[in-house]
Design an enzyme around this catalytic site. Structure first.
Site, PDB file in Angstrom:
ATOM      1  N   HIS A  83       0.435  -0.988   0.219  1.00  0.00           N
ATOM      2  CA  HIS A  83      -0.179   0.002   0.164  1.00  0.00           C
ATOM      3  C   HIS A  83       1.091   1.283  -0.439  1.00  0.00           C
ATOM      4  O   HIS A  83       2.151   1.444   0.768  1.00  0.00           O
ATOM      5  CB  HIS A  83      -0.683   0.015   1.186  1.00  0.00           C
ATOM      6  CG  HIS A  83       0.055   0.390   2.739  1.00  0.00           C
ATOM      7  ND1 HIS A  83      -0.090   1.664   2.547  1.00  0.00           N
ATOM      8  CD2 HIS A  83       0.354  -0.089   3.302  1.00  0.00           C
ATOM      9  CE1 HIS A  83       0.663   1.533   4.196  1.00  0.00           C
ATOM     10  NE2 HIS A  83       1.038   0.043   4.445  1.00  0.00           N
ATOM     11  N   CYS A  84       0.338   2.875  -0.755  1.00  0.00           N
ATOM     12  CA  CYS A  84       1.003   3.900  -0.468  1.00  0.00           C
ATOM     13  C   CYS A  84       0.620   5.461   0.128  1.00  0.00           C
ATOM     14  O   CYS A  84      -0.641   4.090   1.277  1.00  0.00           O
ATOM     15  CB  CYS A  84       1.263   4.403  -2.118  1.00  0.00           C
ATOM     16  SG  CYS A  84      -0.314   4.645  -2.844  1.00  0.00           S
ATOM     17  N   ALA A  85       0.526   5.759   0.036  1.00  0.00           N
ATOM     18  CA  ALA A  85      -0.835   7.251   1.107  1.00  0.00           C
ATOM     19  C   ALA A  85      -1.874   6.937   1.410  1.00  0.00           C
ATOM     20  O   ALA A  85      -2.941   6.895   2.099  1.00  0.00           O
ATOM     21  CB  ALA A  85       0.042   8.346   0.910  1.00  0.00           C
ATOM     22  N   ARG A  89      -3.596   4.325  -1.134  1.00  0.00           N
ATOM     23  CA  ARG A  89      -3.783   3.002  -2.171  1.00  0.00           C
ATOM     24  C   ARG A  89      -3.609   1.783  -2.055  1.00  0.00           C
ATOM     25  O   ARG A  89      -1.953   1.852  -1.415  1.00  0.00           O
ATOM     26  CB  ARG A  89      -3.570   3.479  -3.717  1.00  0.00           C
ATOM     27  CG  ARG A  89      -4.245   4.324  -4.254  1.00  0.00           C
ATOM     28  CD  ARG A  89      -3.155   5.111  -5.641  1.00  0.00           C
ATOM     29  NE  ARG A  89      -2.723   5.433  -5.393  1.00  0.00           N
ATOM     30  CZ  ARG A  89      -1.414   6.180  -6.148  1.00  0.00           C
ATOM     31  NH1 ARG A  89      -2.010   5.890  -7.385  1.00  0.00           N
ATOM     32  NH2 ARG A  89      -0.157   7.240  -5.321  1.00  0.00           N
TER      33      ARG A  89
END
Length: 480
Positions: free
Chosen positions: A26-28, A30
């Site tokens: 995951h990112c910030a 998504r």
């Protein structure tokens, strides 16, 4: 049962189950899935999950927009899916390459080089933009003097900030060779050393070669090598960086581990530096000059408006494919050859156009609370230069706002190029991009910005009432 248990179970089911997941990170905002078979993902069902704010596929990854609570949701999902939490973004990128064709992999490699450099390039763009404002705009004494001319403080700040700007842009080859070493899994300090040898103070500065009467040389008796630096040069650094990495990787295979710490660095770095200055530097400089000459000549020719129209219209689709990463190298090359870039302004305008289309969608869908949670932050990020949330979360989903933004970007690009607008540097896109524009071109760029705001908004409203808009709403099961 956790807060997101039901949503996590639904998502796991609709992406094809745990057996279909190769890697998930995951990112910030998504979730990023690398799926073994992307056709097993039920996109519509995923988007109907209450917590999900949209989906898109990019660079071989199926990405699900969750929002700020993505980290907590990811932990819940990992427990339910049994996929573990040891995967990194680099693992995801490696796995995702299995879903790419040859062109996509080449673009991915280029992105891997420049993506780690983006924070520095953004800072450098802001700094040069700020120096542009205080050192070039005559805003005092009846429009006859700049802040630097009337204030010792601002004169000192102007001079001091160049220390950072020079470090970022003139010594860019150091960052490039480091990024390549990092990407290839080789010794990063060797990449840094190689980059420093390309910009060493003992070399003739690249910007002074044209006017130099006598170029210093290394004299080996049987041959002489010109002592030319490659400050701000992109292609020589890329070529040299890959040569060093492949030399190191090859030597690791043939030199025994017991002596590899001594001999691998030596026999990789010394030949790489020699090859860089004898062969790759001159060749890379020639290639870079040719590319920048073609682009600059095309944009400043009598057919420049046509090139601008094509680029302005097609830039957003390039972002979808990832091909937009190539423009970083071209922009930087233009800056080194011509002291500025006429390509970057069009990119900033495209960002603004995409954000403006989302603004129209915010009004059209003002009763849809769930979509407002996606569209409002997406519009803001677009105006600040980050387009993916707006494009994938809103514009591409409906299609007609994406088209409206492309048309607005095209018209704005024609105005920008037709007016000869030049930027001093690349940096923050979107509205703050005006800080990077050369002072004499700021008003014309402001006009192009106004077009990039107004045209997409108006056109989005118009298209929403056409058959195209009606079909989009029916397809998504929404009402206006």
């Amino acid at each position: 049962m956790g807060k997101y248990t039901d949503s996590a179970k639904e998502l796991l089911e609709h992406v094809g189950g745990r057996d279909n997941i190769s890697v998930v990170t995951h990112c910030a905002t998504r979730m990023r899935f690398v799926l073994k078979d992307q056709s097993k993902a039920d996109v519509k069902a995923v988007e109907n999950i209450g917590l999900v704010k949209g989906t898109f596929t990019q660079a071989g990854q199926f990405q699900v927009i969750i929002g700020n609570e993505v980290a907590t949701f990811y932990n819940e999902f990992s427990k339910i899916a049994g996929v573990g939490d040891t995967a990194s973004k680099d693992d995801a990128k490696v796995a995702a390459k299995q879903n790419m064709n040859v062109l996509q992999r080449m673009v991915s490699h280029l992105a891997d080089i420049f993506t780690p450099l983006i924070p520095a390039l953004v800072v450098g763009g802001l700094i040069l933009g700020f120096r542009n404002v205080i050192g070039e705009i005559k805003m005092l004494d009846g429009g006859t003097k700049t802040l630097v001319e009337v204030s010792q403080f601002w004169a000192g700040a102007h001079a001091f900030l160049w220390l950072i700007g020079e470090a970022i842009f003139h010594f860019l080859p150091v960052g490039i060779t480091w990024a390549i070493s990092r990407k290839m899994g080789t010794t990063q300090i060797l990449g840094i050393v190689l980059g420093i040898t390309l910009v060493s103070p003992q070399l003739l500065n690249a910007y002074g070669v044209a006017g130099a009467e006598n170029i210093p040389v290394w004299d080996f008796g049987f041959a002489q090598v010109q002592m030319i630096g490659y400050q701000a040069q992109v292609i020589p650094a890329i070529l040299a960086g890959f040569v060093l990495s492949y030399l190191e990787l090859g030597l690791r295979k043939v030199i025994p581990n017991v002596i590899s710490m001594i001999f691998v660095p030596f026999f990789a770095l010394v030949p790489a530096v020699l090859i860089a200055h004898v062969v790759l530097g001159p060749i890379g400089w020639a290639i870079g000059s040719w590319i920048s000459d073609v682009v600059y000549s095309g944009l400043t020719s009598s057919f420049g408006w046509l090139f601008a129209a094509l680029f302005g219209f097609a830039y957003a689709p390039l972002v979808i494919t990832g091909l937009h990463h190539m423009t970083n190298a071209i922009d930087l090359q233009l800056m080194s050859e011509f002291g500025g870039t006429n390509l970057w302004p069009m990119i900033a305008l495209s960002n603004i156009a995409q954000g403006s289309a989302v603004v129209a969608m915010i009004f059209l869908n003002r009763k849809d609370e769930k979509e407002q949670q996606v569209s409002v932050p997406a519009a803001i990020s677009c105006y600040l230069g980050v387009t993916e949330p707006a494009m994938f979360g809103i514009n591409l989903k409906y299609a007609f706002p994406f088209l409206a933004a492309m048309v607005g970007s095209m018209i704005a690009a024609i105005i920008s190029v037709g007016s000869g607008v030049m930027a001093n540097s690349i940096g923050v896109g979107g509205i703050p991009g005006i800080l990077s524009i050369q002072v004499q071109d700021m008003l014309l760029f402001a006009l192009a910005m106004l077009v990039a705001i107004v045209v997409p908004i108006v056109l989005t409203f118009i298209l929403a009432k056409t058959k195209m808009g009606e079909n989009a709403y029916k397809r998504l099961g929404k009402t206006r």
